[in-house]
Design an enzyme around this catalytic site. Structure first.
Site, mmCIF file in Angstrom:
data_model
loop_
_atom_site.group_PDB
_atom_site.id
_atom_site.type_symbol
_atom_site.label_atom_id
_atom_site.label_comp_id
_atom_site.label_asym_id
_atom_site.label_seq_id
_atom_site.Cartn_x
_atom_site.Cartn_y
_atom_site.Cartn_z
ATOM 1 N N LEU A 1 11.481 -20.196 -5.291
ATOM 2 C CA LEU A 1 10.529 -19.369 -4.637
ATOM 3 C C LEU A 1 9.039 -19.254 -5.039
ATOM 4 C CD1 LEU A 1 10.086 -16.820 -2.423
ATOM 5 C CD2 LEU A 1 10.895 -15.483 -4.582
ATOM 6 N N ASP B 1 0.880 -1.206 0.046
ATOM 7 C CA ASP B 1 -0.034 -0.007 -0.011
ATOM 8 C C ASP B 1 0.824 1.253 -0.087
ATOM 9 O OD1 ASP B 1 -2.329 1.545 -0.315
ATOM 10 O OD2 ASP B 1 -2.788 1.223 2.020
ATOM 11 N N HIS C 1 2.409 3.507 -9.269
ATOM 12 C CA HIS C 1 2.376 1.933 -9.665
ATOM 13 C C HIS C 1 3.637 1.464 -10.165
ATOM 14 C CE1 HIS C 1 -1.519 2.186 -7.509
ATOM 15 N NE2 HIS C 1 -2.194 2.870 -8.511
#
Ligand code: FPP
Length: 255
Positions: A133, A22, A39
């Protein structure tokens, strides 16, 4: 040889970290730039976080990139995010594949354009055998949606005769959730100063440690992640037991 302290810290390292990224919009607004700029910068922090997790040998990373509620944002911002996802898929997948990263998109993908959906599936197919991962990207995702889709799929299995209704319990239902088969989420981090879960992984966060940091997502770097992991390591995870049971020390006043 590892020191006793290093081993203890290692034992307390999270295997699965989930992050609500956020603060992109505020980061951009503070610089008098459009939210989409935030973003784009957020995507760089995301990439650095994947590399951090690879270095720390974390097994799974789940990132909230687009919630089922984010469609309500201005059309321009939603469009910019879709373009960013497309470009990131073009640019990053081959390199992440080279590092052994398994990319998974979780959420209701049916809402995305055919082009985006195809590229998401291509990235998942290409990296399916990778084990270094799990990088799970939650898109058009909501924790309540996940619970509903798990219940629906279990009900479908019952109607096909593959599952008995009596056999539905926490363990059997877990297999129908997004992230099934991955280690449980140990550490949840939310950046940007808000202290809420916002319909992220509701089922999967049952025993996660929650860490909230004020830093806006584009400013997150290794030192912020180190301190969140340090906070995690300092917590006593009891999973319903007493502190004495967990630490092996004598019970105080036990009956
Ligand atoms: C929340 O910040 C962030 C998002 C809704 C989007 C997250 C997307 C990225 C980090 C970009 C890259 C993702 C991929 C998968 C390539 P906000 O906009 O709500 O910030 P604010 O609270 O300051 O308004």
């Amino acid at each position: 040889m590892k020191s006793a302290t290093a081993s203890a810290v290692q034992a307390r390292a999270p295997r699965h970290v989930a992050i609500v990224m956020d603060g992109n919009g505020r980061w951009a607004e503070r610089r008098h730039r459009p939210r989409s700029f935030g973003h784009r910068e957020g995507q760089k922090a995301l990439r650095a976080t994947v590399e951090y997790c690879l270095r720390k040998e974390i097994r799974a990373l789940t990132l909230f990139a687009f919630s089922s509620e984010n469609w309500k944002r201005p059309a321009g911002e939603v469009g910019a995010l879709m373009q960013l996802f497309l470009k990131a898929l073009d640019r990053e997948v081959d390199e992440l594949h080279g590092y052994g990263v398994r990319i998974e998109f979780i959420g209701d993908l049916s809402a995305f354009s055919t082009e985006l959906r195809e590229r998401m599936h291509k990235a998942m197919d290409k990296t399916r055998e990778n084990r270094a991962l799990y990088a799970n990207v939650a898109v058009n995702y909501g924790g309540r949606w996940d619970i509903a889709q798990a219940a629906r799929r279990a009900a479908e299995a019952v109607s096909r005769g593959e599952l008995s209704a009596d056999a539905i319990n926490e363990d059997s239902l877990a297999a129908y959730f997004s992230l099934a088969g991955q280690p449980p989420v140990d550490l949840f981090i939310r950046t940007g100063g808000e202290q809420r879960i916002s319909n992220f992984l509701l089922w999967q966060l049952a025993y996660a440690e929650l860490v909230f940091v004020d830093t806006l997502w584009p400013d997150v770097d290794a030192s912020i992640l180190d301190s969140a992991i340090g906070e995690f390591a300092s917590r006593e995870r009891r999973f319903g037991k007493t502190s004495a049971q967990v630490t092996g020390s004598p019970e105080q006043g036990a009956a």
